[in-house]
Scaffold this motif. Structure first.
Motif, PDB file in Angstrom:
ATOM      1  N   ASN A  76      53.664  64.935  10.099  1.00 34.34           N
ATOM      2  CA  ASN A  76      53.957  66.326   9.795  1.00 34.34           C
ATOM      3  C   ASN A  76      54.332  67.001  11.101  1.00 34.34           C
ATOM      4  OD1 ASN A  76      52.871  69.319   9.613  1.00 34.34           O
ATOM      5  ND2 ASN A  76      53.207  68.671   7.494  1.00 34.34           N
ATOM      6  N   ASP A 134      53.325  69.602  12.281  1.00 35.69           N
ATOM      7  CA  ASP A 134      52.128  70.170  12.908  1.00 35.69           C
ATOM      8  C   ASP A 134      51.287  69.139  13.646  1.00 35.69           C
ATOM      9  OD1 ASP A 134      52.765  72.599  11.886  1.00 35.69           O
ATOM     10  OD2 ASP A 134      51.213  72.656  10.366  1.00 35.69           O
ATOM     11  N   SER A 135      51.578  67.855  13.474  1.00 34.73           N
ATOM     12  CA  SER A 135      50.694  66.778  13.954  1.00 34.73           C
ATOM     13  C   SER A 135      49.292  66.928  13.354  1.00 34.73           C
ATOM     14  CB  SER A 135      50.616  66.776  15.488  1.00 34.73           C
ATOM     15  OG  SER A 135      51.876  66.556  16.068  1.00 34.73           O
ATOM     16  N   ARG A 136      49.236  67.446  12.138  1.00 32.09           N
ATOM     17  CA  ARG A 136      47.945  67.771  11.535  1.00 32.09           C
ATOM     18  C   ARG A 136      47.107  66.553  11.205  1.00 32.09           C
ATOM     19  NH1 ARG A 136      49.245  71.058   6.325  1.00 32.09           N
ATOM     20  NH2 ARG A 136      50.384  72.194   7.922  1.00 32.09           N
ATOM     21  N   THR A 188      42.988  71.526   9.973  1.00 32.14           N
ATOM     22  CA  THR A 188      44.040  72.307  10.628  1.00 32.14           C
ATOM     23  C   THR A 188      43.387  73.496  11.321  1.00 32.14           C
ATOM     24  OG1 THR A 188      44.442  73.616   8.615  1.00 32.14           O
ATOM     25  CG2 THR A 188      45.825  71.672   8.965  1.00 32.14           C
ATOM     26  N   ASP A 236      44.558  77.008  13.156  1.00 29.02           N
ATOM     27  CA  ASP A 236      45.745  77.843  13.283  1.00 29.02           C
ATOM     28  C   ASP A 236      46.088  78.163  14.735  1.00 29.02           C
ATOM     29  OD1 ASP A 236      43.819  79.715  13.905  1.00 29.02           O
ATOM     30  OD2 ASP A 236      44.145  80.947  12.122  1.00 29.02           O
ATOM     31  N   THR A 255      48.204  74.370  15.223  1.00 26.64           N
ATOM     32  CA  THR A 255      49.374  74.007  14.448  1.00 26.64           C
ATOM     33  C   THR A 255      50.477  75.058  14.598  1.00 26.64           C
ATOM     34  OG1 THR A 255      48.434  75.055  12.492  1.00 26.64           O
ATOM     35  CG2 THR A 255      48.027  72.719  12.761  1.00 26.64           C
ATOM     36  N   VAL A 256      51.688  74.673  14.268  1.00 26.82           N
ATOM     37  CA  VAL A 256      52.836  75.563  14.486  1.00 26.82           C
ATOM     38  C   VAL A 256      53.267  76.296  13.223  1.00 26.82           C
ATOM     39  CG1 VAL A 256      53.707  74.163  16.384  1.00 26.82           C
ATOM     40  CG2 VAL A 256      54.455  73.654  14.057  1.00 26.82           C
ATOM     41  N   ASP A 257      52.774  75.875  12.061  1.00 30.40           N
ATOM     42  CA  ASP A 257      53.153  76.529  10.812  1.00 30.40           C
ATOM     43  C   ASP A 257      52.401  77.849  10.696  1.00 30.40           C
ATOM     44  OD1 ASP A 257      53.567  77.347   8.204  1.00 30.40           O
ATOM     45  OD2 ASP A 257      53.444  75.322   7.376  1.00 30.40           O
ATOM     46  N   ASP A 269      49.503  78.231   8.212  1.00 30.28           N
ATOM     47  CA  ASP A 269      48.260  77.486   8.367  1.00 30.28           C
ATOM     48  C   ASP A 269      47.085  78.419   8.629  1.00 30.28           C
ATOM     49  OD1 ASP A 269      49.151  74.953   7.897  1.00 30.28           O
ATOM     50  OD2 ASP A 269      49.487  74.446   9.981  1.00 30.28           O
TER      51      ASP A 269
END
Length: 232
Positions: free
Chosen positions: A149, A151-153, A180, A182, A185-187, A190
């Motif tokens: 993903n 995000d490297s989640r 995750t 926030d 992550t880049v989304d 999230d």
């Protein structure tokens, strides 16, 4: 007990009173495979067996770790014989393996990098045919699926292992957990959460293995970036 060393995993075996039974030895004396360490040691209470693992090198590869090495004791006595299984893939650097005991399989995860070790490719989930391993079958199927993903989640996700005196409910699927954050992550959608995915392996037709969509568990807000200071 297993610990890292400069040449694979060093192993000791103790009696319950704390006395050491034999001299410390390298895990490769059991496996016959060149190990690189990162050992995981688990006791399979449902079968009264030991599961010892590390990663290492096979097939002439020496510049990156390409192999997961598993040893299952032939009975409850760790001083006895072992069944050894080796799973190699020369297309990536397999890192940070974690293992779990479950009734239908031994489950595992790894962080996957390119062979140069410079790029994260995603993280893999594994299921190994526990029944075959416990019987000492010449071959035991291992199933791997990589998850990735933006995000490297999935980085450093973990398999859920059985513990306690009661086995998991019949039919319970193999489980993996990740979270995750926030702040990481880049989304922008999230939020701080814990997620679970399940795996239903088919060791006869591996292509029929099913991996579920993630289930989200709401968590109180958290931040795992505990050390943000940079020393000059």
């Amino acid at each position: 007990q297993m610990i890292n060393s400069g040449s694979g995993s060093l192993t000791k075996i103790f009696n319950k009173d704390g006395t050491q039974t034999i001299a410390q030895f390298n895990f490769n004396l059991i496996t016959g495979v060149t190990g690189a360490g990162d050992p995981i040691l688990l006791y399979d209470k449902l079968a009264n067996r030991w599961l010892l693992t590390e990663f290492g090198y096979t097939g002439g590869v020496t510049s990156y770790v390409n192999t997961l090495i598993l040893a299952v004791s032939a009975d409850e006595n760790p001083l006895g014989s072992w069944y050894v299984y080796v799973y190699a893939d020369n297309t990536f650097f397999v890192d940070f393996p974690k293992f779990a005991i479950w009734p239908d399989a031994y489950y595992a995860t790894s962080n996957d990098f390119n062979t140069a070790g410079t790029a994260y490719l995603g993280s893999s989930v594994y299921a190994f045919d526990r029944t075959a391993m416990l019987s000492g079958a010449a071959n035991a199927v291992g199933i791997r699926t990589r998850l990735n993903n933006a995000d490297s989640r999935y980085f450093s996700m973990a398999p859920v292992t059985f513990e306690g005196v009661m086995p998991p409910p019949g039919g319970a699927k193999g489980m993996f957990l990740y979270y995750t954050n926030d702040a990481f992550t880049v989304d922008p959608a999230d939020v701080d959460s814990i997620y679970m995915i399940t795996m239903t392996p088919d060791f006869v037709i591996p292509a029929n293995t099913v991996i579920s969509a993630p289930t989200r568990f709401v968590a109180t807000a958290f931040d795992d970036e505990l050390c943000t200071a940079i020393r000059g």
